[in-house]
Write an enzyme that holds these catalytic residues in place. Structure first.
Site, PDB file in Angstrom:
ATOM      1  N   GLU A  37      -7.995  -5.022  -6.617  1.00  0.00           N
ATOM      2  CA  GLU A  37      -7.384  -3.692  -5.759  1.00  0.00           C
ATOM      3  C   GLU A  37      -6.936  -4.041  -4.254  1.00  0.00           C
ATOM      4  O   GLU A  37      -5.799  -3.590  -3.920  1.00  0.00           O
ATOM      5  CB  GLU A  37      -8.356  -2.614  -5.870  1.00  0.00           C
ATOM      6  CG  GLU A  37      -7.835  -1.258  -4.903  1.00  0.00           C
ATOM      7  CD  GLU A  37      -8.929  -0.240  -4.855  1.00  0.00           C
ATOM      8  OE1 GLU A  37      -8.643   0.863  -4.161  1.00  0.00           O
ATOM      9  OE2 GLU A  37      -9.881  -0.367  -5.291  1.00  0.00           O
ATOM     10  N   GLU A  64      -4.344   7.162  -4.897  1.00  0.00           N
ATOM     11  CA  GLU A  64      -5.025   6.486  -5.771  1.00  0.00           C
ATOM     12  C   GLU A  64      -3.683   6.031  -6.927  1.00  0.00           C
ATOM     13  O   GLU A  64      -3.339   6.947  -7.792  1.00  0.00           O
ATOM     14  CB  GLU A  64      -6.162   7.027  -6.579  1.00  0.00           C
ATOM     15  CG  GLU A  64      -7.314   7.088  -5.540  1.00  0.00           C
ATOM     16  CD  GLU A  64      -8.032   5.841  -5.389  1.00  0.00           C
ATOM     17  OE1 GLU A  64      -7.733   5.103  -5.653  1.00  0.00           O
ATOM     18  OE2 GLU A  64      -8.916   6.043  -4.630  1.00  0.00           O
TER      19      GLU A  64
END
Length: 282
Positions: free
Chosen positions: A114, A244
């Site tokens: 990520e 997100e």
């Protein structure tokens, strides 16, 4: 009675001839005048009008984001995994609570992290934002360091006198069937910028992601999550949203996140959302 001169008849004849000639000239002149008067006068040659020079775009239009200062917060960092003690230190999370400094973040099943995804999207977005006239500050300088802690990230917008904060992340749901983007805002708000202004920013960003062809999360109504425990949002005194962008455990979304083209699409969508938000404020 005086006797007329011998040449009198010739004199009278010449006088009559001269008078007659003058009359002919006058009549001829009148005729010519009538003929000429019946004709339209010649018009001057037509001239092509000269078009006024077009004003320069730079003189009439400003870049879409001119004057806007944006803080981009690429989530996590590449060195966090090797700095467990530093990451575990407790920091202010707002609302009287404390949380660990930071975490490692998630990754795809193939191991793409990520932190690398968020850093790459932030770099691409920064270039596009600066081209659109915005000033951009990043909360970290590279993808090899540690931190900064979440409290530092949360205060970054006001400390840099910026207009807003966008924190870039990707989610890591354990269920690989879960997919879609969503935004997070601080709720209940701790100051006026965390209320309507942050929701307006979230809406613009979510709209842009949808227009770009990404799928909204089915886990949250209108792809919007409200949380009270995130220091990055709680400590912000400017409109602040956490995005997100993808579910990294979903195979289809992981493939997009792992691709250069996919990350470019995410960056362009973020910029389009910020342009929409800026336009709505004018």
């Amino acid at each position: 009675m005086p006797v007329p001169p011998a040449d009198a008849p010739d004199h009278h004849r010449r006088t009559r001839l001269l008078t007659l000639g003058a009359a002919v000239v006058v009549v001829a002149a009148l005729a010519v005048g009538l003929v000429l008067g019946s004709r339209p006068l010649p018009r001057p040659a037509a001239q092509t009008p000269t078009a006024a020079p077009s004003p320069s775009v730079s003189m009439t239009e400003q870049p879409a984001l001119a004057g806007l200062h944006i803080v981009l917060d690429p989530g996590h960092n590449g060195g966090n995994a090797a700095a467990a003690a530093e990451m575990a230190q407790q920091v202010d999370a707002g609302r009287g609570s404390r949380k660990p400094c930071n975490t490692v973040g998630t990754s795809t099943a193939g191991g793409y992290p990520e932190h690398a995804f968020a850093w790459d999207v932030a770099q691409r977005a920064r270039g596009l934002l600066e081209a659109a006239g915005a000033a951009v500050t990043l909360t970290r300088d590279d993808d090899a360091g540690i931190g900064p802690c979440v409290d530092v990230r949360g205060r970054s917008a006001q400390e840099h006198d910026a207009d807003l904060l966008v924190s870039l992340h990707a989610d890591g749901s354990e269920n690989p069937d879960v997919a879609g983007y969503f935004a997070i805002v601080s709720d209940p708000p701790l100051n006026h910028t965390q209320g309507v202004p942050s929701r307006q920013l979230a809406t613009a960003l979510l709209d842009a992601l949808g227009r770009a062809g990404f799928r909204p999360s089915s886990s949250y109504p209108e792809a919007l999550s409200e949380r009270a425990d995130l220091a990055t949002l709680n400590l912000a005194e400017r409109p602040a949203v956490m995005l997100e962008l993808a579910e990294m455990r979903n195979p289809a979304e992981a493939a997009v996140a792992e691709s250069s083209d996919g990350r470019q699409r995410y960056a362009e969508a973020v910029v389009a959302g910020l342009e929409q938000w800026a336009a709505e404020r004018r």
